[in-house]
Design a protein around this motif. Structure first.
Motif, PDB file in Angstrom:
ATOM      1  N   LEU A  73      13.125 108.359   6.356  1.00  0.00           N
ATOM      2  CA  LEU A  73      12.761 106.948   6.365  1.00  0.00           C
ATOM      3  C   LEU A  73      13.940 106.116   5.880  1.00  0.00           C
ATOM      4  N   LYS A  74      14.045 104.880   6.365  1.00  0.00           N
ATOM      5  CA  LYS A  74      15.227 104.079   6.052  1.00  0.00           C
ATOM      6  C   LYS A  74      14.949 102.852   5.197  1.00  0.00           C
ATOM      7  N   HIS A  75      13.765 102.313   5.224  1.00  0.00           N
ATOM      8  CA  HIS A  75      13.485 101.073   4.517  1.00  0.00           C
ATOM      9  C   HIS A  75      12.575 101.326   3.331  1.00  0.00           C
ATOM     10  N   THR A  76      12.744 100.511   2.303  1.00  0.00           N
ATOM     11  CA  THR A  76      11.943 100.671   1.091  1.00  0.00           C
ATOM     12  C   THR A  76      10.456 100.479   1.378  1.00  0.00           C
ATOM     13  N   GLN A  77      10.118  99.574   2.277  1.00  0.00           N
ATOM     14  CA  GLN A  77       8.700  99.356   2.606  1.00  0.00           C
ATOM     15  C   GLN A  77       8.109 100.590   3.294  1.00  0.00           C
ATOM     16  N   GLU A  78       8.896 101.251   4.150  1.00  0.00           N
ATOM     17  CA  GLU A  78       8.417 102.479   4.786  1.00  0.00           C
ATOM     18  C   GLU A  78       8.180 103.561   3.742  1.00  0.00           C
ATOM     19  N   ILE A  79       9.075 103.657   2.777  1.00  0.00           N
ATOM     20  CA  ILE A  79       8.921 104.647   1.708  1.00  0.00           C
ATOM     21  C   ILE A  79       7.686 104.316   0.876  1.00  0.00           C
ATOM     22  N   HIS A  80       7.492 103.055   0.588  1.00  0.00           N
ATOM     23  CA  HIS A  80       6.311 102.640  -0.176  1.00  0.00           C
ATOM     24  C   HIS A  80       5.030 103.012   0.573  1.00  0.00           C
ATOM     25  N   ASN A  81       4.986 102.739   1.872  1.00  0.00           N
ATOM     26  CA  ASN A  81       3.808 103.091   2.675  1.00  0.00           C
ATOM     27  C   ASN A  81       3.612 104.600   2.746  1.00  0.00           C
ATOM     28  N   TYR A  82       4.712 105.341   2.888  1.00  0.00           N
ATOM     29  CA  TYR A  82       4.642 106.801   2.953  1.00  0.00           C
ATOM     30  C   TYR A  82       4.073 107.359   1.647  1.00  0.00           C
ATOM     31  N   CYS A  83       4.592 106.880   0.528  1.00  0.00           N
ATOM     32  CA  CYS A  83       4.102 107.358  -0.764  1.00  0.00           C
ATOM     33  C   CYS A  83       2.664 106.910  -1.005  1.00  0.00           C
TER      34      CYS A  83
END
Length: 92
Positions: A73-83
């Motif tokens: 994942l590349k964006h912080t929002q994607e990481i937040h959603n993933y977590c």
């Protein structure tokens, strides 16, 4: 005759243990990412406190980069959603 039976049974049990170990690899990777996400959430919750220091910011940056590397994942929002998806799955 007994020696060949022993070797055969030894081979079969070794093969069985190997198959079980290989099947557990995806499970352990999933749990590792889940643990990284828990640490990510703990760090972000710590940043909500009034006292924010550079150490907390550097820990968050390191954790985000680690999760980026392991998930792609590349964006912080994607990481937040993933977590967040891990968190929702663990609640039920």
């Amino acid at each position: 005759m007994g020696e060949s039976v022993y070797k055969t049974l030894s081979f079969v049990s070794t093969l069985g243990i190997t198959v079980i170990a290989i099947q557990l690899v995806p499970f352990s990777r999933n749990k590792e990412l889940s643990n990284h996400c828990r640490e990510y959430y703990a760090i972000t919750k710590g940043q909500e406190l009034p006292i924010i220091d550079n150490l907390m910011d550097s820990r968050l940056d390191k954790k985000v980069k680690l999760i980026e590397r392991k998930t792609g994942l590349k964006h912080t929002q994607e990481i937040h959603n993933y977590c967040h998806s891990f968190y929702l799955n663990q609640k039920s």
